[in-house]
Write a protein that holds these residues in place. Sequence first.
Motif, PDB file in Angstrom:
ATOM      1  N   ARG A   4      41.467  29.697  46.215  1.00  0.00           N
ATOM      2  CA  ARG A   4      41.150  30.868  47.030  1.00  0.00           C
ATOM      3  C   ARG A   4      42.350  31.797  47.118  1.00  0.00           C
ATOM      4  NH1 ARG A   4      44.030  30.234  51.588  1.00  0.00           N
ATOM      5  NH2 ARG A   4      44.446  28.146  52.379  1.00  0.00           N
ATOM      6  N   GLU A  56      46.206  39.416  43.130  1.00  0.00           N
ATOM      7  CA  GLU A  56      45.681  38.301  43.910  1.00  0.00           C
ATOM      8  C   GLU A  56      46.717  37.187  43.922  1.00  0.00           C
ATOM      9  OE1 GLU A  56      41.929  37.014  42.261  1.00  0.00           O
ATOM     10  OE2 GLU A  56      41.012  38.985  42.565  1.00  0.00           O
ATOM     11  N   ILE A  58      46.909  33.470  44.602  1.00  0.00           N
ATOM     12  CA  ILE A  58      45.912  32.406  44.633  1.00  0.00           C
ATOM     13  C   ILE A  58      46.592  31.091  45.025  1.00  0.00           C
ATOM     14  CG2 ILE A  58      44.227  31.132  43.238  1.00  0.00           C
ATOM     15  CD1 ILE A  58      43.507  34.059  43.637  1.00  0.00           C
ATOM     16  N   TYR A 109      40.283  28.423  36.620  1.00  0.00           N
ATOM     17  CA  TYR A 109      39.849  29.314  37.696  1.00  0.00           C
ATOM     18  C   TYR A 109      40.444  30.710  37.496  1.00  0.00           C
ATOM     19  CZ  TYR A 109      39.449  31.471  42.273  1.00  0.00           C
ATOM     20  OH  TYR A 109      39.183  32.355  43.284  1.00  0.00           O
ATOM     21  N   ALA A 110      41.747  30.764  37.191  1.00  0.00           N
ATOM     22  CA  ALA A 110      42.413  32.055  36.972  1.00  0.00           C
ATOM     23  C   ALA A 110      41.753  32.803  35.809  1.00  0.00           C
ATOM     24  CB  ALA A 110      43.900  31.848  36.699  1.00  0.00           C
ATOM     25  N   THR A 112      38.704  32.476  34.745  1.00  0.00           N
ATOM     26  CA  THR A 112      37.386  32.926  35.218  1.00  0.00           C
ATOM     27  C   THR A 112      37.535  34.214  36.016  1.00  0.00           C
ATOM     28  OG1 THR A 112      36.476  30.689  35.226  1.00  0.00           O
ATOM     29  CG2 THR A 112      35.406  32.301  36.675  1.00  0.00           C
ATOM     30  N   ARG A 113      38.550  34.295  36.860  1.00  0.00           N
ATOM     31  CA  ARG A 113      38.801  35.534  37.621  1.00  0.00           C
ATOM     32  C   ARG A 113      39.039  36.695  36.655  1.00  0.00           C
ATOM     33  NH1 ARG A 113      37.085  37.210  40.974  1.00  0.00           N
ATOM     34  NH2 ARG A 113      38.763  38.440  41.853  1.00  0.00           N
ATOM     35  N   GLU A 116      35.704  37.758  35.257  1.00  0.00           N
ATOM     36  CA  GLU A 116      34.930  38.436  36.304  1.00  0.00           C
ATOM     37  C   GLU A 116      35.410  39.870  36.515  1.00  0.00           C
ATOM     38  OE1 GLU A 116      33.951  34.452  38.998  1.00  0.00           O
ATOM     39  OE2 GLU A 116      35.524  35.829  39.642  1.00  0.00           O
ATOM     40  N   ARG A 117      36.694  40.108  36.292  1.00  0.00           N
ATOM     41  CA  ARG A 117      37.278  41.429  36.484  1.00  0.00           C
ATOM     42  C   ARG A 117      37.238  42.269  35.206  1.00  0.00           C
ATOM     43  NH1 ARG A 117      40.746  42.022  41.138  1.00  0.00           N
ATOM     44  NH2 ARG A 117      40.948  44.106  40.269  1.00  0.00           N
TER      45      ARG A 117
END
Length: 153
Positions: A4, A56, A58, A109-110, A112-113, A116-117
């Motif tokens: 998060r 971000e 994280i 996860y990073a 994937t971010r 997504e961006r």
Amino acid sequence: MEFRAATRADVPAVLALLADDDISRARGFGDAPVAEDVDAAIWAAFEEIDADPNNELIVADDGGEIVATCQLTFIPGLSRNGARRMTIEAVRVRADRRGSGLGTDFMKYALTRARERGCRIAQLTTDKRRDDAHRFYERLGFVASHEGMKLAL
């Protein structure tokens, strides 16, 4: 495990992760300041990161314990036909959690971010002395395609 955005309350734990590193200590990053009156620049940096939609900070939160961190910066660019890229900076996994798969999950996860961006490239730099980190990033598919340079100002 929850990945998060960091909150203000997470900053002391993030600083502890960043400081718990031989190379960081050699650069003079020893005991991490955490109080407002100790180092206002760190708090100002957190506020700037937190307010910037292209940044971000994280954390990996394991039941209230911060066990990993990194900063993601999303950069628009004209090169590569206007490709957005994500820069991954200040990656740290707590020493006792390394080798557990946490780092791999955290980096996935990073990435994937980034997708997504709308990023088409993920990039990072890693100190030339961090042989274990180089092997880790290569296992994830990163390629040492460029020579990074820095200039202290």
